[in-house]
Motif scaffolding. Structure first.
Motif, PDB file in Angstrom:
ATOM      1  N   PHE A  57     -14.769  40.196  37.168  1.00 22.71           N
ATOM      2  CA  PHE A  57     -14.126  39.725  35.789  1.00 22.71           C
ATOM      3  C   PHE A  57     -14.044  38.737  34.815  1.00 22.71           C
ATOM      4  O   PHE A  57     -14.411  37.405  34.386  1.00 22.71           O
ATOM      5  CB  PHE A  57     -15.035  39.955  34.999  1.00 22.71           C
ATOM      6  N   CYS A  68     -15.277  43.465  29.970  1.00 15.22           N
ATOM      7  CA  CYS A  68     -15.638  44.008  28.765  1.00 15.22           C
ATOM      8  C   CYS A  68     -15.702  45.368  28.011  1.00 15.22           C
ATOM      9  O   CYS A  68     -16.356  46.190  28.604  1.00 15.22           O
ATOM     10  CB  CYS A  68     -17.131  43.233  29.313  1.00 15.22           C
ATOM     11  N   HIS A  77     -19.814  42.200  26.290  1.00 18.58           N
ATOM     12  CA  HIS A  77     -19.142  40.491  26.753  1.00 18.58           C
ATOM     13  C   HIS A  77     -17.842  40.821  25.718  1.00 18.58           C
ATOM     14  O   HIS A  77     -17.179  39.463  25.855  1.00 18.58           O
ATOM     15  CB  HIS A  77     -19.935  39.069  26.674  1.00 18.58           C
ATOM     16  N   HIS A 176     -23.409  37.902  41.010  1.00 19.95           N
ATOM     17  CA  HIS A 176     -24.388  38.065  40.593  1.00 19.95           C
ATOM     18  C   HIS A 176     -25.358  37.266  41.986  1.00 19.95           C
ATOM     19  O   HIS A 176     -24.691  36.550  42.035  1.00 19.95           O
ATOM     20  CB  HIS A 176     -24.672  37.265  39.361  1.00 19.95           C
ATOM     21  N   GLU A 233     -24.984  51.295  33.261  1.00 23.13           N
ATOM     22  CA  GLU A 233     -25.155  50.665  34.143  1.00 23.13           C
ATOM     23  C   GLU A 233     -24.313  50.955  35.687  1.00 23.13           C
ATOM     24  O   GLU A 233     -23.418  51.233  34.973  1.00 23.13           O
ATOM     25  CB  GLU A 233     -24.572  48.378  34.388  1.00 23.13           C
TER      26      GLU A 233
HETATM   27  N1  MF3 Z   1     -21.849  43.258  34.419  1.00 21.83           N
HETATM   28  C1  MF3 Z   1     -21.440  42.183  34.019  1.00 21.83           C
HETATM   29  C2  MF3 Z   1     -23.008  41.262  34.475  1.00 21.83           C
HETATM   30  O1  MF3 Z   1     -23.560  41.770  35.657  1.00 21.83           O
HETATM   31  C3  MF3 Z   1     -20.702  41.614  33.749  1.00 21.83           C
HETATM   32  C4  MF3 Z   1     -20.295  40.113  33.786  1.00 21.83           C
HETATM   33  S1  MF3 Z   1     -18.731  40.114  32.547  1.00 21.83           S
HETATM   34  C5  MF3 Z   1     -18.288  38.285  33.458  1.00 21.83           C
HETATM   35  O2  MF3 Z   1     -23.181  40.395  34.272  1.00 21.83           O
HETATM   36  F1  MF3 Z   1     -17.071  37.950  32.946  1.00 21.83           F
HETATM   37  F2  MF3 Z   1     -17.807  38.521  34.251  1.00 21.83           F
HETATM   38  F3  MF3 Z   1     -18.888  37.592  32.769  1.00 21.83           F
END
Ligand code: MF3
Ligand code: CO
Length: 249
Positions: A57, A68, A77, A176, A233
């Motif tokens: 992150f 977070c 967040h 992601h 999660e």
């Molecule tokens: N588990 C969260 C997600 O998948 C964490 C992202 S936080 C960030 O979005 F800081 F990386 F944006």
């Protein structure tokens, strides 16, 4: 594009997931009234780096920390800070990602700080139950929204509400990846699940209404009505007959 991971990739994701789980274990052992969210963040970062991994992150879209950490009405967040001191009765959602040799693991858990209210305990247990009800539908041959629907049904059946603005996601080489995985919806729709897919399933569930807003720091997301929220999660691997949790020790 939704990818199916090779055995080599899956093995690296097991390691990344184990490191995330080790960081969660350290948090679970350290959390207590009086500790700051910055101290918890630094503990997470140390466990990740000591295991030859990188916090996923940190600097992601400009995010300024390794974990977070979201307290009570904070949904997701929350930015760790030396001035945020945990107190007895708080519920604390800690979201952790680790990048190991090119692959990510991602997992969140809500922790009790000291003794918490029955209502808070109920929300935590209900959110965890929603995650595992969704996971029970994670299996080759099912559709993506079978997971979504089961999460919503479970949470709303307990009288809670499902946050819409944030969703689960594919995970692997990138934190992601496709697909997006809402925590609500009708069953039997969307992507056909196949073995080798790696997904992060992450219900965010509110005790009151589902609406949220982002605070002026650009990150911290809170419930509009000020009610408590919980977040669980896991990163999982879809298999022929079900799923394997990767973010576990
Ligand atoms: N588990 C969260 C997600 O998948 C964490 C992202 S936080 C960030 O979005 F800081 F990386 F944006
Ligand atoms: Co995630």
């Amino acid at each position: 594009m939704v990818t199916r991971k090779s055995n080599r990739e899956i093995e690296l994701m097991r390691v990344a997931g184990r490191i995330v789980a080790l960081a969660h274990k350290a948090v679970s052992e350290a959390i207590r009234p009086g500790i700051t969210t910055k101290e918890l963040n630094d503990l997470v970062e140390k466990v990740i780096r000591d295991n030859d991994a990188i916090p996923s992150f940190l600097n992601y879209s400009g995010y300024p920390a390794s974990a977070c950490i979201s307290i009570n009405e904070e949904v997701v967040h929350g930015i760790p800070s030396p001035s945020r001191v945990l107190k007895e009765g708080d519920i604390v959602s800690v979201d952790i990602g680790a990048l190991y040799h090119g692959y990510h693991g991602d997992s969140a858990w809500t922790y009790a700080c000291g003794e918490i209210s029955q209502a808070a305990r109920g929300l935590m247990e209900g959110t965890k139950a929603s995650l595992f009800a969704g996971l029970a539908k994670a299996k080759a041959g099912n559709r993506l929204s079978d997971i979504s629907h089961e999460i919503q049904k479970t949470a709303e059946g307990l009288g809670y509400s499902v946050v819409r603005e944030f969703v689960g996601h594919g995970v692997g080489k990138w934190l992601h990846e496709d697909p997006q995985i809402p925590n609500y919806g009708l069953p039997g729709r969307g992507l056909l699940l196949k073995s080798g897919m790696t997904l992060a399933i992450e219900p965010m569930i509110n005790m009151g209404a589902k609406e949220v807003k982002v605070l002026s720091d650009g990150w911290t997301t809170v419930t509009r009505d000020g009610s408590m929220s919980a977040h669980y999660e896991h990163t999982i691997l879809i298999t022929e007959d079900g799923y394997e949790i990767l973010t576990t020790i």
